[in-house]
Write a protein that holds these residues in place. Structure first.
Motif: not given
Length: 515
Positions: A52-60, A423-438
């Motif tokens: 599970d290395d850095c592959e957090r729930p990022l959308s899309g 679900l709530e997310t946090i935007s990143t500089a790469t254009g992706r979003k980190l899932l931060v709820s659920g």
């Protein structure tokens, strides 16, 4: 398998840091550095996965970690000296556990009561049985797969990457791919490999064949007496197979090599693996080994131990039934969600060398069946109230494990799915979003938490008089803590301030309010 890095896979498959899902953004990088297949390091399986290395729930899309900058990745596991030590330590640990489980004292710590001679380890019959098993699983791998939905076409370029089963995102169309296969992540040469999705089918067909064999007089109860010679030939197979893989990689193009297996030191590269996806035609050696012979072999060994106990005591004990049922559920889940392994670090980042080969085909079946091996020779009384409590513990662990992984996969495939759209997310500089709820707002690695709770439930039927049955729990805890630390470093490097904000919002790593 895991479904397990020495990897002592965990199976899995889904153990990798797949916590991030990705939304519209750049193309695929390279997934997490390890899951639950056998990462010892390992199906286990993986698998560990058995992953599970850095592959957090990022959308899309299924984002994966990019190879380290520069010609070579940093050395792991203590470099060449550490790799050389593990080449000896891993098989030695496996045989120590096998000998301890069949001995009277059943001591995890300390030398075994007696050491076997070569005649106890080598058996032509075991060699033939092992080769037949590998041949059977290879044949089942080549059969037409169960029907699954085809991956989505890349109708909107990179925004469509990683979308597979599930609701279609706006503007996406179905690709005219064979619905029995799935596409892997984009490789360095921009190509994508295709993989059959028929692991669960292989499990069912294996069960049918074993059932037919038993009804025809196959002495399945004799298998437990052959575990030592079978483990010996599996270890030999892992060394010989790893040598073949190392030699094959010498003629592979540079684009086919894994970032971690090109150190230039032959021992280190032999251990970690040089080639990322070694294949002959369309037969992918790493994908085959990750979830097939080891994970299915694990449940077959468990079943043989249950049958042997019935022969010795008239009927299997309740404790043996629980261990078999819990671990069959785990393996079945890994194989049913087989496609999830395609975004784990084992497949997308790690080379295929001794670490994964030994973990997949030797460590997983002969080490993960330790609880059933222990119960055969050290029966434990188990009342119905305690058994019910243990079942509840396993159910809670599985609920967390499957819920977290399903939420992650749904979010990464289609963030507009009604199940995750709120679900709530946090935007990143790469254009992706980190899932931060659920589930992923509770702790940073909820799938790890579920895994550890299940590992505890597998050991509790063995009582508390011996430490040996709890080896898997101890080993797996250390593995996941180590993997989680790698996840943290890689995610911080990739997502910077967004990751720091995520850690502030979700302060606990695996266990709420504890760690």
């Amino acid at each position: 398998m895991g479904r397990g890095r020495v990897h002592l896979k965990t199976l899995g498959q889904e153990r990798s840091l797949s916590a991030l899902g990705v939304q519209a953004g750049a193309g695929a990088a390279g997934p997490d550095p390890q899951r639950g297949q056998v990462h010892l390091l390992g199906n286990g399986a993986d698998c560990v996965s058995l992953t599970d290395d850095c592959e957090r729930p990022l959308s899309g899309g299924a984002e994966t970690m990019a190879p380290p900058e520069g010609p070579r990745a940093p050395l792991e596991f203590g470099g060449p000296l550490g790799a050389a030590a593990l080449l000896l330590l891993l098989p030695a640990t496996m045989f120590h556990l096998l000998l301890a489980a069949r001995s009277g004292p059943a001591r995890l710590l300390g030398p075994p009561a007696s050491l076997p001679g070569l005649e106890a380890l080598w058996s032509p019959r075991a060699l033939l049985l092992w080769l037949a098993w590998l041949g059977l699983q290879a044949a089942l791998y080549l059969l037409p797969a169960r029907k699954v939905r085809a991956p989505l076409a890349h109708a909107r370029g990179r925004e469509a990457e990683g979308l597979g089963e599930g609701e279609d995102a706006p503007g996406l169309i179905r690709a005219p791919l064979d619905p029995q296969v799935a596409e892997g992540q984009e490789l360095k040469d921009k190509s994508r490999l295709r993989y059959p999705i028929n692991g669960f089918q292989a499990l069912v067909l294996t069960a049918l064949l074993v059932g037919l064999g038993v009804s025809a007089g196959l002495p399945l109860g004799a298998l437990p007496e052959m575990l030592l010679p079978l483990a010996f030939v599996a270890t030999l197979t892992a060394f010989i197979f790893s040598l073949f893989l190392y030699m094959k990689a010498q003629v592979a193009p540079v684009s086919a090599l894994a970032p971690g297996g090109i150190s230039g030191n032959p021992i280190y590269d032999f251990f970690l693996g040089r080639e990322l996806n070694p294949r002959i035609c369309f037969f992918d050696f790493k994908y085959f080994c990750e979830l097939r012979p080891g994970l299915i072999g694990w449940v077959l060994i468990n079943l043989a131990l249950l049958v042997k106990e019935a022969e010795l005591r008239g009927s299997p004990s309740l404790a043996m039934w629980l261990v078999n049922g819990f671990q069959l559920l785990y393996v079945g889940d890994a194989l049913w969600h087989e496609e999830a392994i395609l975004t784990t670090m084992d497949i997308t980042h790690d080379g295929f060398g001794f670490m994964l080969a030994f973990g997949d085909i030797a460590w997983v079946p002969f080490t993960y069946s330790l609880q059933a091996q222990f119960l055969l020779r050290h029966p434990q009384p188990l009342g119905l109230p305690m058994a019910s409590a243990i079942c509840l513990i396993n159910a809670i662990g599985y609920y967390i494990f499957r819920g977290a992984n399903s939420q992650k996969n749904t979010f990464r495939k289609n963030p507009s799915d009604p199940r995750v759209a709120g679900l709530e997310t946090i935007s990143t500089a790469t254009g992706r979003k980190l899932l931060v709820s659920g589930w992923w707002g509770m702790v940073r690695h909820p799938n790890y938490l579920g895994d550890l709770i299940m590992a505890l439930a597998w050991s509790l039927p063995c009582g508390v008089s011996h430490l040996l049955p709890y080896f898997y729990l101890l080993y797996f805890t250390a593995l996941l803590v180590h993997r989680e630390a790698r996840d943290e470093r890689q995610c911080l490097q990739k997502y910077g301030l967004a990751w720091q904000e995520y850690c502030r919002r979700v302060p606990y790593r695996i266990v709420p309010y504890i760690y």
